[in-house]
Design an enzyme around this catalytic site. Sequence first.
Site, PDB file in Angstrom:
ATOM      1  N   THR A  80      -5.834   5.927   9.975  1.00  0.00           N
ATOM      2  CA  THR A  80      -5.021   6.783   9.113  1.00  0.00           C
ATOM      3  C   THR A  80      -4.952   6.128   7.735  1.00  0.00           C
ATOM      4  O   THR A  80      -5.051   4.900   7.620  1.00  0.00           O
ATOM      5  CB  THR A  80      -3.596   6.991   9.672  1.00  0.00           C
ATOM      6  N   ALA A 114      -7.211   6.513   5.409  1.00  0.00           N
ATOM      7  CA  ALA A 114      -8.553   5.949   5.228  1.00  0.00           C
ATOM      8  C   ALA A 114      -9.155   6.288   3.872  1.00  0.00           C
ATOM      9  O   ALA A 114     -10.263   5.876   3.570  1.00  0.00           O
ATOM     10  CB  ALA A 114      -9.465   6.457   6.347  1.00  0.00           C
ATOM     11  N   SER A 115      -8.397   7.030   3.022  1.00  0.00           N
ATOM     12  CA  SER A 115      -8.999   7.477   1.769  1.00  0.00           C
ATOM     13  C   SER A 115      -8.757   6.508   0.622  1.00  0.00           C
ATOM     14  O   SER A 115      -9.212   6.741  -0.495  1.00  0.00           O
ATOM     15  CB  SER A 115      -8.429   8.851   1.405  1.00  0.00           C
ATOM     16  N   SER A 116      -8.042   5.419   0.885  1.00  0.00           N
ATOM     17  CA  SER A 116      -7.709   4.516  -0.220  1.00  0.00           C
ATOM     18  C   SER A 116      -7.402   3.122   0.334  1.00  0.00           C
ATOM     19  O   SER A 116      -7.244   2.946   1.554  1.00  0.00           O
ATOM     20  CB  SER A 116      -6.482   5.081  -0.955  1.00  0.00           C
ATOM     21  N   ILE A 146      -6.405  -0.337   1.846  1.00  0.00           N
ATOM     22  CA  ILE A 146      -6.750  -1.112   3.043  1.00  0.00           C
ATOM     23  C   ILE A 146      -7.508  -0.253   4.064  1.00  0.00           C
ATOM     24  O   ILE A 146      -8.489  -0.696   4.674  1.00  0.00           O
ATOM     25  CB  ILE A 146      -5.461  -1.688   3.683  1.00  0.00           C
ATOM     26  N   GLY A 147      -7.061   1.003   4.228  1.00  0.00           N
ATOM     27  CA  GLY A 147      -7.698   1.888   5.198  1.00  0.00           C
ATOM     28  C   GLY A 147      -9.152   2.140   4.832  1.00  0.00           C
ATOM     29  O   GLY A 147     -10.051   2.105   5.680  1.00  0.00           O
ATOM     30  N   TYR A 186      11.530   0.328   3.004  1.00  0.00           N
ATOM     31  CA  TYR A 186      10.171   0.116   3.487  1.00  0.00           C
ATOM     32  C   TYR A 186      10.153  -0.845   4.681  1.00  0.00           C
ATOM     33  O   TYR A 186       9.586  -0.546   5.740  1.00  0.00           O
ATOM     34  CB  TYR A 186       9.362  -0.439   2.312  1.00  0.00           C
TER      35      TYR A 186
HETATM   36  P1  NAP Z   1      -2.860   2.979  -0.534  1.00  0.00           P
HETATM   37  O1  NAP Z   1      -4.056   2.441  -1.213  1.00  0.00           O
HETATM   38  O2  NAP Z   1      -1.828   3.662  -1.342  1.00  0.00           O
HETATM   39  O3  NAP Z   1      -3.345   3.937   0.637  1.00  0.00           O
HETATM   40  C1  NAP Z   1      -2.437   4.658   1.368  1.00  0.00           C
HETATM   41  C2  NAP Z   1      -3.210   5.596   2.268  1.00  0.00           C
HETATM   42  O4  NAP Z   1      -2.296   6.337   3.078  1.00  0.00           O
HETATM   43  C3  NAP Z   1      -4.035   6.598   1.503  1.00  0.00           C
HETATM   44  O5  NAP Z   1      -5.258   6.780   2.163  1.00  0.00           O
HETATM   45  C4  NAP Z   1      -3.209   7.855   1.577  1.00  0.00           C
HETATM   46  O6  NAP Z   1      -4.066   8.978   1.511  1.00  0.00           O
HETATM   47  C5  NAP Z   1      -2.577   7.737   2.937  1.00  0.00           C
HETATM   48  N1  NAP Z   1      -1.345   8.477   3.046  1.00  0.00           N
HETATM   49  C6  NAP Z   1      -0.225   8.323   2.313  1.00  0.00           C
HETATM   50  N2  NAP Z   1       0.696   9.244   2.681  1.00  0.00           N
HETATM   51  C7  NAP Z   1       0.135   9.970   3.669  1.00  0.00           C
HETATM   52  C8  NAP Z   1       0.568  11.064   4.448  1.00  0.00           C
HETATM   53  N3  NAP Z   1       1.772  11.577   4.288  1.00  0.00           N
HETATM   54  N4  NAP Z   1      -0.249  11.540   5.379  1.00  0.00           N
HETATM   55  C9  NAP Z   1      -1.486  11.059   5.542  1.00  0.00           C
HETATM   56  N5  NAP Z   1      -1.945  10.014   4.852  1.00  0.00           N
HETATM   57  C10 NAP Z   1      -1.139   9.498   3.907  1.00  0.00           C
HETATM   58  O7  NAP Z   1      -2.071   1.858   0.264  1.00  0.00           O
HETATM   59  P2  NAP Z   1      -2.552   0.519   0.981  1.00  0.00           P
HETATM   60  O8  NAP Z   1      -2.098  -0.613   0.137  1.00  0.00           O
HETATM   61  O9  NAP Z   1      -3.937   0.595   1.382  1.00  0.00           O
HETATM   62  O10 NAP Z   1      -1.590   0.538   2.252  1.00  0.00           O
HETATM   63  C11 NAP Z   1      -2.052   0.814   3.537  1.00  0.00           C
HETATM   64  C12 NAP Z   1      -1.021   0.287   4.544  1.00  0.00           C
HETATM   65  O11 NAP Z   1      -0.835  -1.106   4.353  1.00  0.00           O
HETATM   66  C13 NAP Z   1       0.357   0.906   4.401  1.00  0.00           C
HETATM   67  O12 NAP Z   1       0.903   1.147   5.678  1.00  0.00           O
HETATM   68  C14 NAP Z   1       1.162  -0.178   3.712  1.00  0.00           C
HETATM   69  O13 NAP Z   1       2.528  -0.095   4.032  1.00  0.00           O
HETATM   70  C15 NAP Z   1       0.533  -1.421   4.297  1.00  0.00           C
HETATM   71  N6  NAP Z   1       0.718  -2.633   3.477  1.00  0.00           N
HETATM   72  C16 NAP Z   1       0.235  -2.678   2.196  1.00  0.00           C
HETATM   73  C17 NAP Z   1       0.443  -3.833   1.441  1.00  0.00           C
HETATM   74  C18 NAP Z   1      -0.061  -3.940   0.042  1.00  0.00           C
HETATM   75  O14 NAP Z   1       0.309  -4.940  -0.621  1.00  0.00           O
HETATM   76  N7  NAP Z   1      -0.903  -3.068  -0.442  1.00  0.00           N
HETATM   77  C19 NAP Z   1       1.137  -4.912   1.991  1.00  0.00           C
HETATM   78  C20 NAP Z   1       1.620  -4.818   3.282  1.00  0.00           C
HETATM   79  C21 NAP Z   1       1.389  -3.665   4.024  1.00  0.00           C
HETATM   80  P3  NAP Z   1      -3.634  10.403   0.884  1.00  0.00           P
HETATM   81  O15 NAP Z   1      -2.826  10.119  -0.318  1.00  0.00           O
HETATM   82  O16 NAP Z   1      -4.930  11.076   0.652  1.00  0.00           O
HETATM   83  O17 NAP Z   1      -2.876  11.056   1.982  1.00  0.00           O
END
Ligand code: NAP
Length: 664
Positions: free
Chosen positions: A384, A386-388, A390-391, A529
């Site tokens: 899930t 996967a479009s941005s 970490i995913g 969060y």
């Molecule tokens: P990101 O680049 O903003 O990516 C978030 C992803 O989630 C996007 O693919 C987005 O795609 C999708 N998404 C958001 N809302 C959604 C919804 N309602 N339904 C379906 N998909 C949804 O964030 P990231 O940094 O890769 O974060 C990924 C995970 O890592 C998150 O769970 C975050 O809490 C966790 N995390 C991140 C960090 C960090 O520093 N970056 C640290 C600790 C944990 P769409 O917008 O196309 O839906």
Amino acid sequence: MAYFLTGGTGFLGRNLITRLLKREGEIYVLCHDQIARDALTAYQEEHNVPEGRLTVIQGNLTEECLGLTESDIATLRGKISHFFHLAAIYDLKATAEIQEAVNIAGTQNAVDAAAALEAGCLHHISSIASAGLYEGHFREDMFEEAEHLEHPYFSTKHLSEKVVREKCTVPFRIYRPGMVVGDSKTGIADRVDGPYYFFKLIQRIREVLPAWVPTIGLEGGFLNIVPVDYVTDALDHIAHKDGLDSNCFHLTDPKPYRSGEVLNIFAEAGHAPRMAVRFDTKLFSFIPNQVRNAILSLPTVKQIADVTLKDLGIPSSALQFFSYPTEFDCRETQKALKGSGIECPRLTSYAPAIWDYWERTLDPQISGDRSLNARIKDKIILITGASSGIGQATAYKLAENNAELILVARDEEKLANTKLEVEKRGGIAHTYQCDLSNIEDIEKLSAEVLENHGKVDILINNAGRSIRRSIANSIDRFHDFQRTMQLNYFGALKLTLNLLPSMEENGGGHVINISSIGVLTNAPRFSAYVASKAALDAFTRCAASEYSDVNVNFTTINMPLVKTPMIAPTKIYQSVPTLTPDEAADMVATAIIDKPKRIATNLGIFGQLVHALFPKLAEIIMNSSFRMFPDSKESEQGKEARSKEKASSAELIALSALLKGVHL
Ligand code: NAP
């Protein structure tokens, strides 16, 4: 002069041959199959052994007179000055029948062969195991006194020595090496037993705690560890010395360490934390044996012990070595070695070489096909978000390993781009548009996925939203708390619940949740969060307890800060150290390969430890960071800010470097 060896292709055997090659005389090595013959050929090539010095003799330990042919016996009769009998089974896990056939009957066959060849002397390589679990000092002239020989490893070593003592008709000498480890200079070894069994445990502790954190452990009896070069130097020297027939020699460390000290020496060698406090295992002897045995035979206790030991690669019988009751006197050996310059080095001087070689070469985790590619072959993986970020990085990493992926997010275009890149990198991608904060959407997604693909083997709950806002600025923003819960907790939970039954039906599965380091460090400004991630962590811990026996695994990754669009709105994060999405994807790959319960950085674990041990100190540290770091502009709307956003000062950068990856 010529030599005859059984077990010449083994660890001690090869090291002994290296020493014998420095002397005059042909060396005949008993080989029973092609593997042994190939091993000997490889040895000859590696060591440039001159033609004619090393000869294979076909035979088998389990056959009468070692299966030697009449013509071999006729050719070698009277030629063999030294007959070294090294072949044996040293495997604690081998069955009693195999150990009896090889160790006892095999020794009888070796004794008969030495007699048929009219060998000058039979050198029988026994083991300290032949003393059983004798309580106290065991001398080299002791044999009958051995006790607690119940385990076949002890009894067969004891009885094979008895065969030599009672049935050997040519002169003989007996050698009892301690627990043999690799070479003291190079660390080279080719088998993992004895102290090596505990290396995985040390490595695990190192993975979760910084080296300077003191730990608590156990103390037990003396572990007599000796490096292979000392054992074979001593064996070679004593075997060639006149007037020592019918004697027994303990090739042991005259000053061994206790088991707890041994673990600490290897912990230091592996840069892992040392046990500052060690409880003597004897402390537990007040528990009556009956009670102890009853507790140990409880199914749950047995299951926990079995799973933990299996996970660490420790055979349960190896545990008895921890409280080894015997000390070995080696005065005869020392007398025989006097003036030779051969002495047993201190474990502290060579433990780093042993550890390094193990970690680079012998660690079971690096042998066998533990590659990502092998782990995901024929698996369907749903990611899930996967479009941005970490995913997406995870999808690319898995695609490079030919994965079949189900990519889920809301933005169709971004999903389509990710799919294109996945296919370019060698993966297969199916995209599903879904708003994971909408329960109906999740129902539809789950039904379609199961209908189209029949199963999901690995579910990566990664989609999430983060809000960095102080509580003071959130007083009238209850929806912040609801929205984070809706996606980060209820969305991931609903999808997991929908897929769990099919995982169980299919014989197993793996749920990986991307949580946050904030759950371990209780990051200020992330209350909404962190609480939503903590809820998912808590659900996962409970679920793991329910699904443990049906092969459904759960892994929580307490991810540190990663430079993705998620953290882009917070300006201060532009100047603090963060992981790249690719590094974060590596953590997901590790989760897939090892299926651990949790993956966290050392700092995350340390944060949790400080919160548990010194909660007030942790609170003060996080409060200082809360005061030093500003709220981001976006989060101040509608409320007077308690701190204004400033350019990142040197102080802020220094603190963020110290707390690398922690949400501030
Ligand atoms: P990101 O680049 O903003 O990516 C978030 C992803 O989630 C996007 O693919 C987005 O795609 C999708 N998404 C958001 N809302 C959604 C919804 N309602 N339904 C379906 N998909 C949804 O964030 P990231 O940094 O890769 O974060 C990924 C995970 O890592 C998150 O769970 C975050 O809490 C966790 N995390 C991140 C960090 C960090 O520093 N970056 C640290 C600790 C944990 P769409 O917008 O196309 O839906």
